[in-house]
Motif scaffolding. Structure first.
Motif, PDB file in Angstrom:
ATOM      1  N   PHE A   1       0.833  -1.205   0.000  1.00  0.00           N
ATOM      2  CA  PHE A   1       0.000   0.000   0.000  1.00  0.00           C
ATOM      3  C   PHE A   1       0.865   1.252   0.000  1.00  0.00           C
ATOM      4  O   PHE A   1       1.786   1.366   0.798  1.00  0.00           O
ATOM      5  CB  PHE A   1      -0.895  -0.001   1.244  1.00  0.00           C
ATOM      6  CG  PHE A   1      -1.794   1.201   1.352  1.00  0.00           C
ATOM      7  CD1 PHE A   1      -3.008   1.226   0.702  1.00  0.00           C
ATOM      8  CD2 PHE A   1      -1.410   2.307   2.106  1.00  0.00           C
ATOM      9  CE1 PHE A   1      -3.839   2.334   0.808  1.00  0.00           C
ATOM     10  CE2 PHE A   1      -2.218   3.417   2.209  1.00  0.00           C
ATOM     11  CZ  PHE A   1      -3.443   3.429   1.553  1.00  0.00           C
ATOM     12  N   PRO A   2       0.589   2.218  -0.883  1.00  0.00           N
ATOM     13  CA  PRO A   2      -0.466   2.159  -1.906  1.00  0.00           C
ATOM     14  C   PRO A   2       0.020   1.668  -3.260  1.00  0.00           C
ATOM     15  O   PRO A   2      -0.785   1.451  -4.160  1.00  0.00           O
ATOM     16  CB  PRO A   2      -0.893   3.617  -2.011  1.00  0.00           C
ATOM     17  CG  PRO A   2       0.386   4.370  -1.806  1.00  0.00           C
ATOM     18  CD  PRO A   2       1.167   3.576  -0.777  1.00  0.00           C
ATOM     19  N   TRP A   3       1.362   1.545  -3.432  1.00  0.00           N
ATOM     20  CA  TRP A   3       1.931   1.320  -4.760  1.00  0.00           C
ATOM     21  C   TRP A   3       1.266   0.162  -5.515  1.00  0.00           C
ATOM     22  O   TRP A   3       0.558   0.363  -6.508  1.00  0.00           O
ATOM     23  CB  TRP A   3       3.452   1.111  -4.628  1.00  0.00           C
ATOM     24  CG  TRP A   3       4.104   0.468  -5.801  1.00  0.00           C
ATOM     25  CD1 TRP A   3       3.782   0.671  -7.114  1.00  0.00           C
ATOM     26  CD2 TRP A   3       5.150  -0.509  -5.789  1.00  0.00           C
ATOM     27  NE1 TRP A   3       4.583  -0.102  -7.932  1.00  0.00           N
ATOM     28  CE2 TRP A   3       5.426  -0.840  -7.153  1.00  0.00           C
ATOM     29  CE3 TRP A   3       5.893  -1.119  -4.794  1.00  0.00           C
ATOM     30  CZ2 TRP A   3       6.407  -1.760  -7.510  1.00  0.00           C
ATOM     31  CZ3 TRP A   3       6.872  -2.021  -5.152  1.00  0.00           C
ATOM     32  CH2 TRP A   3       7.119  -2.338  -6.496  1.00  0.00           C
ATOM     33  N   ILE A   4       1.468  -1.066  -5.051  1.00  0.00           N
ATOM     34  CA  ILE A   4       0.959  -2.226  -5.783  1.00  0.00           C
ATOM     35  C   ILE A   4      -0.556  -2.245  -5.758  1.00  0.00           C
ATOM     36  O   ILE A   4      -1.216  -2.493  -6.779  1.00  0.00           O
ATOM     37  CB  ILE A   4       1.548  -3.516  -5.193  1.00  0.00           C
ATOM     38  CG1 ILE A   4       3.073  -3.539  -5.379  1.00  0.00           C
ATOM     39  CG2 ILE A   4       0.914  -4.744  -5.840  1.00  0.00           C
ATOM     40  CD1 ILE A   4       3.762  -4.691  -4.663  1.00  0.00           C
ATOM     41  N   ASP A   5      -1.145  -1.977  -4.592  1.00  0.00           N
ATOM     42  CA  ASP A   5      -2.602  -2.022  -4.461  1.00  0.00           C
ATOM     43  C   ASP A   5      -3.286  -1.054  -5.411  1.00  0.00           C
ATOM     44  O   ASP A   5      -4.273  -1.404  -6.070  1.00  0.00           O
ATOM     45  CB  ASP A   5      -3.010  -1.679  -3.024  1.00  0.00           C
ATOM     46  CG  ASP A   5      -2.592  -2.735  -2.023  1.00  0.00           C
ATOM     47  OD1 ASP A   5      -2.417  -3.895  -2.438  1.00  0.00           O
ATOM     48  OD2 ASP A   5      -2.444  -2.406  -0.835  1.00  0.00           O
TER      49      ASP A   5
END
Length: 442
Positions: free
Chosen positions: A155-159
């Motif tokens: 969180f938050p990049w991949i999500d």
């Protein structure tokens, strides 16, 4: 050969000397002398990153970064690291959205050694099945430590990218799917190297205490005879225009406080609207004087900090679009996510309705310039910040000297462009809201 000398825009603008060359094998060479200290940064950037890797091989760009440190026919495993450290230098590498880089920061007396080592790396690593298995396990363990077993690890990049993007190249997990990593073979390794690690798909940047003509001679000596294959065709990474608001939620079993991320799709890199969003970012979310910090932290006490970025894996200047402008807040249970979104909208809406005044816009430019100078003057790896900027502009815009235009690009943004950009980018129908529930809350 092209030479770009700094032409003064303002006393505080980033302006550097830039020489650009292309070797016979297609390798682009960018030189920027700075003799203020006897230090040099040698960096090689390959135009393959997380979103440029082929489908079915998620995480392969990152895995390959690890493999490129495992030795060559000329250097045993870890010998490159030993040579750098014995000569008073440091080194690193990273995998980003659009490139993978390797660099050394060395005393300028070790310039030739650094160039030879990077040329040796470009000629190809020695990868055995044992090394592939070892580094695959290293990467998988990195995923477990940094993502799977870490509160807010994705969180938050991949999500967010998995939800806000519809194009696989942008939405897939760049760390890699475990099954894809397990499926990687030695044949895959060789094919990846042959496709992406060609001189024609790379940029060599040298910044620091150098004599450009002598450095170019050394670059030709060590790199020009490396065989090249044509650069691979660029995949289509475009995204459709978002036309409706989106809201997502998930529970993080390790998080003890809920969090919220709000993202908007950014305009195309290099456009006036892209630079207008750079200034809007400064106004809304950069620093304790920003509008969102004042509203969410100081006035309402919804969160203790507002974090925001235009690029999950860097800054606005070292990635290609599509990108997301994202605001993140970790908050207490009693604060509803919808209340934070509503308060954010109350701050953002005026930018869509009225022109910003000249003083406010100039303050945003000053903050953007200060941020750029901090980036260029990287204190952890001296000279690397500038090398990174030069490489990014050479790879993504085709001309490293564009770094000298950044200040002018910001200066050209008028209140009318800010208004136009806010109306298109910060509209609710371009908004993605991700609510993270705290699964470990007591």
């Amino acid at each position: 050969m092209e030479v770009e000398m700094a032409a003064s825009i303002s006393p505080f603008a980033l302006q550097v000397s830039v020489e650009r060359h292309r070797l016979a094998n297609g390798l682009r060479v960018v030189l920027s002398p700075d003799r203020s200290a006897p230090v040099v940064c040698v960096a090689v950037y390959y135009h393959v990153g997380m979103r440029l890797e082929p489908q079915g091989r998620t995480g392969f760009a990152h895995l390959f970064e690890h493999l490129m440190f495992q030795g060559s026919p000329s250097l045993a495993k870890m010998e490159l690291v030993r040579l750098v450290q014995q000569n008073g230098g440091t080194l690193n590498g990273s995998t980003r959205y659009d490139f993978t880089n390797y660099f050394e920061v060395m005393p300028s007396t070790a310039l030739e050694l650094a160039l030879w080592m990077e040329a040796d790396r470009m000629r190809g690593p020695v990868i055995t099945q044992a090394e592939l298995d070892n580094q695959r396990d290293v990467v998988k363990n990195e995923i477990r430590v940094n993502v799977l077993n870490q509160p807010y690890g994705s969180f938050p990049w991949i999500d967010m990218q998995e939800r806000a993007y519809s194009n696989w190249h942008n939405s897939h997990n760049g760390y890699g799917d475990m099954a894809d990593l397990d499926a990687a073979s030695l044949a895959d390794v060789q094919a990846f190297f042959d496709t992406y690690y060609s001189p024609a798909n790379a940029v060599l940047v040298v910044v620091g205490d150098i004599e450009p003509s002598e450095t170019l001679v050394l670059a030709r000596k060590y790199f020009e005879e490396i065989p090249a294959t044509p650069a691979p065709a660029a995949p289509d990474i475009s995204e459709p225009r978002q036309t409706e608001a989106r809201r997502f939620s998930r529970t993080d079993p390790l998080a003890n406080r809920p969090a919220l991320a709000v993202s908007y799709h950014l305009p195309e890199r290099g456009t006036p609207q892209f630079y207008a969003m750079g200034l809007i970012h400064q106004l809304l979310a950069a620093g304790d004087d920003s509008l969102l910090h004042h509203e969410l932290v100081t006035r309402r006490g919804y969160t203790g900090e507002v974090d925001a970025s235009l690029n999950f894996l860097g800054h606005m200047h070292n990635a290609q679009t599509p990108l997301l402008w994202t605001v993140v807040a970790v908050h207490d249970d009693e604060v509803a996510a919808d209340a934070i979104v509503e308060a954010m909208e109350g701050v953002i809406a005026p930018l869509r309705e009225t022109l910003v005044d000249a003083e406010t816009l100039e303050r945003a430019r000053t903050k953007a310039r200060a941020s750029l100078l901090r980036t260029a003057g990287d204190s952890v790896y001296p000279r690397f910040g500038l090398a990174d900027l030069l490489a990014a502009f050479e790879l993504l815009e085709g001309d490293a000297s564009h770094v000298n235009e950044i200040d002018a690009r910001f200066a050209a943004i008028t209140p009318e462009i800010v208004l136009e950009t806010a109306r298109e980018v910060l509209r609710p129908t371009n908004r993605n809201v991700l609510v993270l529930e705290a699964g470990a809350a007591s």
